[in-house]
Design an enzyme around this catalytic site. Sequence first.
Site, mmCIF file in Angstrom:
data_model
loop_
_atom_site.group_PDB
_atom_site.id
_atom_site.type_symbol
_atom_site.label_atom_id
_atom_site.label_comp_id
_atom_site.label_asym_id
_atom_site.label_seq_id
_atom_site.Cartn_x
_atom_site.Cartn_y
_atom_site.Cartn_z
ATOM 1 N N HIS A 45 0.823 -1.200 0.000
ATOM 2 C CA HIS A 45 0.000 0.000 0.000
ATOM 3 C C HIS A 45 0.865 1.262 0.000
ATOM 4 C CE1 HIS A 45 -2.655 2.978 2.239
ATOM 5 N NE2 HIS A 45 -3.358 2.683 1.152
ATOM 6 N N ARG A 46 0.781 2.031 -1.070
ATOM 7 C CA ARG A 46 1.637 3.218 -1.292
ATOM 8 C C ARG A 46 3.114 2.803 -1.264
ATOM 9 N NH1 ARG A 46 -1.466 7.494 2.828
ATOM 10 N NH2 ARG A 46 -3.560 6.675 2.449
ATOM 11 N N GLU A 72 0.416 -0.654 -4.833
ATOM 12 C CA GLU A 72 -0.676 0.317 -4.950
ATOM 13 C C GLU A 72 -0.063 1.702 -4.897
ATOM 14 O OE1 GLU A 72 -3.916 3.070 -3.240
ATOM 15 O OE2 GLU A 72 -1.929 2.633 -2.461
ATOM 16 N N ASP A 74 -1.148 6.163 -5.673
ATOM 17 C CA ASP A 74 -2.230 7.133 -5.865
ATOM 18 C C ASP A 74 -1.818 8.149 -6.924
ATOM 19 O OD1 ASP A 74 -3.906 6.296 -3.454
ATOM 20 O OD2 ASP A 74 -1.955 6.703 -2.544
ATOM 21 N N HIS A 87 -0.668 10.995 -2.555
ATOM 22 C CA HIS A 87 -1.973 10.640 -1.983
ATOM 23 C C HIS A 87 -2.855 11.840 -1.634
ATOM 24 C CE1 HIS A 87 -4.831 9.670 1.266
ATOM 25 N NE2 HIS A 87 -5.031 8.578 0.562
ATOM 26 N N GLU A 146 -4.486 3.872 -8.343
ATOM 27 C CA GLU A 146 -5.698 4.490 -7.797
ATOM 28 C C GLU A 146 -5.768 5.940 -8.263
ATOM 29 O OE1 GLU A 146 -6.293 4.626 -3.474
ATOM 30 O OE2 GLU A 146 -7.845 6.146 -3.850
ATOM 31 N N LYS A 148 -7.083 9.430 -7.856
ATOM 32 C CA LYS A 148 -7.688 10.169 -6.743
ATOM 33 C C LYS A 148 -8.857 11.026 -7.246
ATOM 34 C CE LYS A 148 -6.418 9.482 -3.195
ATOM 35 N NZ LYS A 148 -6.658 8.221 -2.418
ATOM 36 N N ASP A 272 0.714 -1.803 4.443
ATOM 37 C CA ASP A 272 1.937 -0.990 4.488
ATOM 38 C C ASP A 272 3.133 -1.885 4.792
ATOM 39 O OD1 ASP A 272 0.175 1.143 4.253
ATOM 40 O OD2 ASP A 272 0.135 1.548 6.413
HETATM 41 O O1 G3P Z 1 -6.781 1.514 -2.784
HETATM 42 C C1 G3P Z 1 -6.775 1.175 -1.447
HETATM 43 C C2 G3P Z 1 -6.511 2.369 -0.578
HETATM 44 O O2 G3P Z 1 -5.323 2.975 -0.994
HETATM 45 C C3 G3P Z 1 -7.628 3.360 -0.606
HETATM 46 O O3 G3P Z 1 -7.488 4.379 0.320
HETATM 47 O O4 G3P Z 1 -6.900 6.620 1.086
HETATM 48 O O5 G3P Z 1 -5.191 4.802 1.199
HETATM 49 O O6 G3P Z 1 -5.852 5.783 -0.984
HETATM 50 P P1 G3P Z 1 -6.311 5.442 0.394
HETATM 51 MG MG MG Z 2 -4.708 4.597 -2.311
#
Ligand code: G3P
Ligand code: MG
Length: 287
Positions: A45-46, A72, A74, A87, A146, A148, A272
């Site tokens: 995640h990120r 993942e 953003d 993000h 993703e 935004k 993470d």
């Molecule tokens: O795509 C999963 C997650 O990243 C969504 O929430 O706010 O972390 O981008 P956020």
């Molecule tokens: Mg995200």
Amino acid sequence: MSRFLIFIIWMALTIPCSSQQSYSPDYMLPTLFNDDGDDFVVIAHRGASAYFPENTMAAFKGALEMNAEMIELDVMLSKDGVPVVFHDAVLEDHTNGSGELSDYTLDELKQLDAGSWFSKEFAGEKIPTLEQVLAFARGKIALNIEIKTEAVSDEVKGGVEEKSLALVKEYGMQDHVLFSSFDYRAITHLKQLDPSIPAALLYNNRSSNKLLPSQLVSQYKADAFNCSYQQLNRKRLRDIRLNSIPVFVYTVNQKRRMKKLVQLGVSGIFSDKPDLLRQVAEKVREK
Ligand code: G3P
Ligand code: MG
């Protein structure tokens, strides 16, 4: 007892733990480069953002070294319309800049330090462009891109979706990406541009009119349903299982939670800590 624990006990009692499910061929998921063959996707995640500043090349390289199967990230648009990886709508928390990201050109964003907020060790890390990340990931690791909400408009032509898709194709990554967005317009636009591009709905309560995952996925021609672990309640999980919909769950960093979700047979988890998630998934598989 925590609400999560109650939720888990309740799910364990009401849902058979059959783990893996097979998906309808109607759903298109990206091909992984380093698939460990267990039908479960370890998603950083990120990037490996527990150990590196989020959404930086350092975090993405770390995720690859930890054997994540997908990264993942953003995507936002700079003032001059370049897809960049960040993000927040504003710069202050994760750079030394301030104000809205969309008020800065790419050249201006590239002057910012996106690493020092995390640790001095990462001073000088930059906000990457989507193109940079695609060049890095090509041939090595699949991406969840993703889009935004801040970057989405009503326009299909020249919008963030068209620009991002063009870059993905330029780098030959169209079979190795999963787009997603909380803004359902982005999914509609992506599928208009290319019905074969994998795209997931990121569950958004306000846009969902109390519809079930199967109804939403069908309405938007999406390939997966992504939601937070809190949103994966019994009703949604049952509907997901009945309709064999791929489901990716965010953001899970606790071992116990990871284990339970892997046992429940979710398609993948955003964490993470992709190293910990991989360990947990491997242990569940061994049993
Ligand atoms: O795509 C999963 C997650 O990243 C969504 O929430 O706010 O972390 O981008 P956020
Ligand atoms: Mg995200």
